[in-house]
Enzyme design. Structure first.
Site, mmCIF file in Angstrom:
data_model
loop_
_atom_site.group_PDB
_atom_site.id
_atom_site.type_symbol
_atom_site.label_atom_id
_atom_site.label_comp_id
_atom_site.label_asym_id
_atom_site.label_seq_id
_atom_site.Cartn_x
_atom_site.Cartn_y
_atom_site.Cartn_z
ATOM 1 N N LYS A 53 -8.976 13.435 4.839
ATOM 2 C CA LYS A 53 -8.070 12.281 4.809
ATOM 3 C C LYS A 53 -7.021 12.516 5.875
ATOM 4 O O LYS A 53 -6.978 13.594 6.471
ATOM 5 C CB LYS A 53 -7.420 12.161 3.427
ATOM 6 C CG LYS A 53 -6.833 13.489 2.912
ATOM 7 C CD LYS A 53 -6.236 13.353 1.530
ATOM 8 C CE LYS A 53 -7.218 13.396 0.399
ATOM 9 N NZ LYS A 53 -7.195 12.233 -0.450
ATOM 10 N N ARG A 54 -6.152 11.530 6.138
ATOM 11 C CA ARG A 54 -5.065 11.765 7.069
ATOM 12 C C ARG A 54 -4.242 12.973 6.628
ATOM 13 O O ARG A 54 -4.144 13.257 5.431
ATOM 14 C CB ARG A 54 -4.169 10.520 7.160
ATOM 15 C CG ARG A 54 -4.763 9.398 7.962
ATOM 16 C CD ARG A 54 -5.056 9.805 9.378
ATOM 17 N NE ARG A 54 -3.824 9.815 10.154
ATOM 18 C CZ ARG A 54 -3.524 8.910 11.083
ATOM 19 N NH1 ARG A 54 -4.375 7.952 11.382
ATOM 20 N NH2 ARG A 54 -2.384 8.971 11.744
ATOM 21 N N HIS A 57 0.807 -1.232 0.000
ATOM 22 C CA HIS A 57 0.000 0.000 0.000
ATOM 23 C C HIS A 57 0.831 1.269 0.000
ATOM 24 O O HIS A 57 0.272 2.358 0.131
ATOM 25 C CB HIS A 57 -0.889 0.056 1.243
ATOM 26 C CG HIS A 57 -1.924 -1.008 1.319
ATOM 27 N ND1 HIS A 57 -3.195 -0.852 0.818
ATOM 28 C CD2 HIS A 57 -1.875 -2.256 1.838
ATOM 29 C CE1 HIS A 57 -3.892 -1.951 1.041
ATOM 30 N NE2 HIS A 57 -3.115 -2.825 1.658
ATOM 31 N N THR A 73 -9.055 6.036 -1.801
ATOM 32 C CA THR A 73 -10.394 5.444 -1.928
ATOM 33 C C THR A 73 -11.447 6.522 -1.677
ATOM 34 O O THR A 73 -12.568 6.427 -2.164
ATOM 35 C CB THR A 73 -10.583 4.281 -0.931
ATOM 36 O OG1 THR A 73 -10.072 4.674 0.349
ATOM 37 C CG2 THR A 73 -9.869 3.036 -1.388
ATOM 38 N N LYS A 109 0.119 14.444 0.877
ATOM 39 C CA LYS A 109 -1.272 14.694 0.457
ATOM 40 C C LYS A 109 -1.523 16.179 0.188
ATOM 41 O O LYS A 109 -2.531 16.552 -0.387
ATOM 42 C CB LYS A 109 -2.242 14.161 1.513
ATOM 43 C CG LYS A 109 -2.181 12.634 1.671
ATOM 44 C CD LYS A 109 -3.155 12.147 2.736
ATOM 45 C CE LYS A 109 -3.000 10.681 3.102
ATOM 46 N NZ LYS A 109 -3.603 9.750 2.126
ATOM 47 N N LYS A 156 -15.193 7.552 -3.446
ATOM 48 C CA LYS A 156 -16.430 7.837 -2.697
ATOM 49 C C LYS A 156 -17.036 9.165 -3.134
ATOM 50 O O LYS A 156 -18.252 9.281 -3.315
ATOM 51 C CB LYS A 156 -16.136 7.856 -1.186
ATOM 52 C CG LYS A 156 -15.725 6.485 -0.648
ATOM 53 C CD LYS A 156 -15.094 6.533 0.742
ATOM 54 C CE LYS A 156 -14.383 5.206 1.016
ATOM 55 N NZ LYS A 156 -13.516 5.238 2.202
HETATM 56 C C1 F58 Z 1 -3.306 3.674 2.203
HETATM 57 N N1 F58 Z 1 -2.328 3.364 3.185
HETATM 58 C C2 F58 Z 1 -2.727 4.417 1.010
HETATM 59 N N2 F58 Z 1 -1.630 3.102 5.359
HETATM 60 O O1 F58 Z 1 -2.045 5.581 1.453
HETATM 61 C C3 F58 Z 1 -3.873 4.799 0.093
HETATM 62 O O2 F58 Z 1 -3.385 5.421 -1.062
HETATM 63 C C4 F58 Z 1 -4.646 3.542 -0.296
HETATM 64 O O3 F58 Z 1 -5.801 3.875 -1.006
HETATM 65 C C5 F58 Z 1 -5.054 2.757 0.939
HETATM 66 O O4 F58 Z 1 -3.921 2.489 1.744
HETATM 67 C C6 F58 Z 1 -5.706 1.444 0.589
HETATM 68 O O5 F58 Z 1 -4.926 0.738 -0.315
HETATM 69 C C7 F58 Z 1 -2.624 3.447 4.491
HETATM 70 O O6 F58 Z 1 -3.735 3.769 4.873
HETATM 71 C C8 F58 Z 1 -1.700 3.151 6.691
HETATM 72 O O7 F58 Z 1 -2.597 3.717 7.281
HETATM 73 C C9 F58 Z 1 -0.592 2.452 7.446
HETATM 74 C C10 F58 Z 1 -0.945 2.261 8.889
HETATM 75 C C11 F58 Z 1 0.158 1.558 9.639
HETATM 76 C C12 F58 Z 1 1.480 2.241 9.486
HETATM 77 C C13 F58 Z 1 1.840 2.491 8.049
HETATM 78 C C14 F58 Z 1 0.706 3.193 7.283
#
Ligand code: F58
Length: 809
Positions: free
Chosen positions: A534-535, A356, A642, A540, A646
């Site tokens: 988003k985060r 990811h 994602t 971003k 949405k």
């Molecule tokens: C997200 N990753 C991607 N990681 O940033 C996003 O582009 C993608 O759509 C999504 O995954 C699904 O594939 C993500 O959310 C984390 O939150 C991790 C949590 C644990 C530590 C490292 C990052």
């Protein structure tokens, strides 16, 4: 009257079930019941209805001797469940009517449910959407994860700064789960490895219990239900009576406290992997429990381990469960006496790995000393895996390097398939992080573009749009989202456009009312709602959005009589508690908001809102009300996104870069319905090679220079004028994420948005075409493709969208 297929009750019967739960499960009579009691009674009544399909699904799976999918994920960002379960059972009207007949406000009870926030962001929410789709498609599956006592922290703003407090979802009973005290496994850590001849035996120094909690996950139409099994950590010995009797009361409970630490909190760090032993222990804890559970089920079916790849598909959601490979090999070699190479091949036959992220700091690596201290036998096995790989492929890529265990390489080498999450991301996975491994194993990497569940992200969160769509094209779309294409001709129909516009307007009023009552902010629902939720992360580029806001503010003040399109800029999102720059960005957004929102010169034209504590439920409220979706990451950094899907599904065109799934969204909705700007991923790489690229970009942009000077001179922080010196200096001197380089193009794209929005008919047409053409991004499609390309798993319900490929036995 019982509806055979869906086990549907009448509203009257359902009210009786609710009342029974109110009295028998909650111990309350209606006169004294609180909203919590009513919510529990309603949830338990709904849960009752899931039992029949749940049992039937398990029975069918056994009878069909079907292959099962196991989705291992550190995170499941589930959100609320009442509406989800009610609609999937097609019992929402019955449930609402039953509650009404009991004198209760259904909507209010639904909103009383706290979010199950067992995830950080996209990765965790994807896992939850996948669970919904697996059940909808009728693919036998388990989700495995951790039952964190505290989900993602709650975010508050104090003087504009993020403050975190512990989230406490389990202080109330969780209505949906079943505790399974009999399903428990001992999980070891540390200790030594005993050798005798060729055999090895791990003797752990400490042991804790993984105890199962099951939540049934029912699919659309209530035809199938799978299980989300979350593990809680418990002590082997709950209480030390000897200590207690000696008067050492704290020591008596210490064992429990220590053990519970493992499932206490969700790691909120999404920047760099905290090099914490506890995190490694969490990963091993839930992975080992899951693998033991999988093997127990295999044994109970009278299968031998050689059958594993035919019976079992294990998907690793990122590298967090990567230890599944070595753990499975350990069990096969040390306990079931298989040859090492054979065990590795069997394990690989089961495992798939989803990547990811390409951010190097987010790829997990464990220092060997920590890894050895926690998992000594696994370190030996990792060495064996590495040498088998070196021997078989002649590859120079190692798993153990520079004193670290590299979990990405381990996952890649132990998986038969490795996937990225959008077309662009999968290409970059091939070309960058796993370039050499891709050459060594050319057929291993494939793409699976992410998706979202249409049930939560349109049917439930946007009821008025649901009704309009139902009235226009029928009701087949929630289970077959590409049917939304049938809306395309209606984009030419003035009556339909009016109705679509009216839905959006109503959703905006709902948000305006909520902002007023919950956040004490007044916004004009007629203004354009422009959202970035988003985060918070540098890549971003919330900062670029904010700089554009400041530049627009300047422009409006310079030309107050021009024809400005009123805008509300909505920000939402949390920063990892240790991510200093992201927290400064939050502070700056709030500081800029305070100044701009108080400026009478732009009143009614520009407003910034940043409601605190963004979560799944807030997304469900904001997305249907949004006009413009901000997807503005530096190209090459957002693996997929994602939220972008949405928003498009709910009729918000995107302003965005060619990053992640934006690329595919734009292809599908049409370039003319997408506001593109910015450098491409390849151009980003080239630009970074240039000297002083940010200084050069600032020098040619008067607008940007002015906004930066205002921020660094304290216009937005008059009491502390130097507050943002560091942030601005970084943009001037480094700007790794190219905010300055994309700024002018972004500003220009925003002005194209303004003119497009000014023509409301053509804007609404764009919005409709976004909704009509994003059906492909249903997580049902994603899951059907995983089932076909990676898992070789099959649907066991007739009529569901069948994954293409082999027919089930
Ligand atoms: C997200 N990753 C991607 N990681 O940033 C996003 O582009 C993608 O759509 C999504 O995954 C699904 O594939 C993500 O959310 C984390 O939150 C991790 C949590 C644990 C530590 C490292 C990052």
């Amino acid at each position: 009257m019982l509806n055979e297929r869906r086990n549907l009750l009448t509203a009257e019967q359902f009210a009786e079930v609710i009342l029974n739960h109110l009295t028998s499960s909650q111990g309350k009579d209606p006169e004294h019941a609180s909203i919590y009691d009513w919510r529990m009674a309603l949830s338990l009544a709904l849960r009752d209805q899931v039992i029949r399909p749940w049992f039937a699904s398990t029975r069918t799976t056994y009878e069909a001797e079907a292959k099962r999918v196991y989705y291992l994920s550190m995170e499941f960002l589930v959100g609320r469940l009442i509406e989800d379960v009610a609609t999937n059972l097609r019992a929402e009207d019955v449930a609402a009517a039953a509650m009404r007949s009991l004198g209760q406000d259904y909507g209010q009870v639904v909103r009383d449910e706290p979010d199950a926030a067992l995830g950080n962001g996209g990765l965790g929410r994807l896992a939850a959407c996948f669970m919904d789709s697996l059940a909808t498609l009728g693919i036998p599956a388990y989700g495995y994860g951790i039952r964190y006592e505290h989900g993602l922290f709650e975010q508050h703003f104090k003087d504009g700064q993020q403050i975190e407090t512990a989230e406490n979802w389990l202080t109330q009973r969780y209505a949906w789960e079943f505790e399974r005290p009999e399903v428990r496994y001992e999980i070891g850590f540390g200790g030594t490895v005993e050798k005798s001849g060729q055999t090895s035996k791990w003797i752990p120094a400490e042991t804790i219990i993984a105890s199962a909690y099951d939540t049934p996950v029912v699919g659309w139409n209530g035809l199938w239900a799978n299980t989300l099994r979350l593990w809680a950590a418990k002590p082997v010995k709950v209480f030390d009576l000897d200590s207690f009797n000696r008067g050492e009361y704290l020591a008596a409970s210490e064992l429990e406290a220590l053990a519970r630490t493992i499932s206490r909190v969700l790691y909120p760090d999404d920047t760099s992997e905290a090099g914490k032993e506890l995190r490694l222990k969490q990963e091993y804890f839930f992975t080992a429990a899951s693998i033991k559970d999988i093997l127990r089920r295999l044994d109970s079916e009278g299968r031998v381990v050689r059958d594993l790849p035919q019976r079992v598909a294990i998907q690793l959601n990122d590298t967090h469960p990567a230890i599944a490979g070595p753990e499975l090999v350990r069990l096969l070699v040390d306990e079931r006496k298989l040859e090492m190479e054979n065990a590795i091949d069997i394990a690989r036959g089961c495992l798939g790995y989803t990547n990811h992220t390409l951010l190097p700091e987010a790829l997990e690596r464990w220092p060997e000393p920590i890894f050895k201290r926690v998992l000594p036998r696994h370190l030996e096995i990792v060495r064996e895996i590495e040498s088998a790989h070196l021997k078989a492929s002649g590859s120079p890529v190692r798993i153990l390097e520079d004193g670290d265990v590299k979990m990405g390489e381990l996952s890649f080498i132990m998986a038969h398939k490795v996937n990225g999450v959008s077309a662009l991301h999968s290409d970059l996975v091939r070309e960058t992080v796993f370039e050499q491994l891709n050459r060594d194993y050319p057929d291993r990497i494939l793409n699976q573009t992410n998706g979202i569940t249409p049930r939560r992200w349109l049917h439930n969160c946007n009821p008025d749009l649901r009704i309009l769509i139902n009235d226009t094209i029928g009701t087949g779309w929630p289970a077959d989202l590409e049917q939304l294409e049938k809306l395309v001709p209606h984009a030419q129909d003035a009556g339909f456009l009016e109705a679509f516009k009216a839905v959006k307007a109503k959703n905006k009023v709902r948000v305006a009312n909520w902002l007023k009552s919950h956040h004490y902010i007044a916004v004009d629902p007629d203004a354009m709602f422009d959202a970035q939720i988003k985060r918070i992360h540098e890549y971003k580029r919330q900062l670029m959005n904010l700089l554009e806001t400041v530049a627009l503010w300047n422009e409006i003040r310079d030309n107050p009589n021009a024809d400005w399109v009123p805008r509300v800029k909505i920000f939402g999102g949390k920063a990892a508690p240790g991510y200093v720059v992201a927290k400064q960005i939050i502070h700056l957004i709030n500081d800029v908001a305070a100044v701009i929102n108080a400026d009478p010169q732009v009143k009614g034209l520009l407003k910034i809102v940043y409601p605190e504590n963004y979560n799944v439920s807030m997304a469900e409220l904001l997305i249907p009300a949004t006009n413009l979706s901000e997807q503005i990451s530096t190209a090459g950094n957002e693996a997929s996104g994602t939220g972008n899907m949405k928003f498009a599904l709910n009729g918000a065109p995107t302003i965005g870069t060619l990053d992640g799934a934006n690329v595919e969204i734009r292809e599908r909705v049409g370039a003319e319905n997408f506001f593109l700007f910015g450098l491409t991923a390849a151009e980003v790489v080239e630009r970074r090679k240039q000297q002083n690229y940010s200084a050069a970009a600032i020098a040619v942009s008067q607008r940007l220079s002015r906004a930066l000077e205002q921020i660094e001179n304290g216009v937005f922080s008059p009491g502390d004028p130097d507050r943002y010196q560091g942030l601005v200096q970084d943009l001037r001197q480094k700007d790794y994420f190219l905010v300055t380089c994309d700024f002018d193009d972004y500003f220009a794209a925003q002005r194209r948005v303004d003119s497009a929005y000014a023509d409301q008919d053509s804007w609404t047409r764009m919005a409709v075409l976004n909704t009509a053409r994003v059906g492909w991004f249903s997580s049902d499609r994603t899951i059907a493709d995983y089932a076909k390309d990676i898992w070789n798993a099959h649907s066991l319900i007739g009529g569901a969208r069948q994954p293409k490929g082999e027919v089930p036995r």
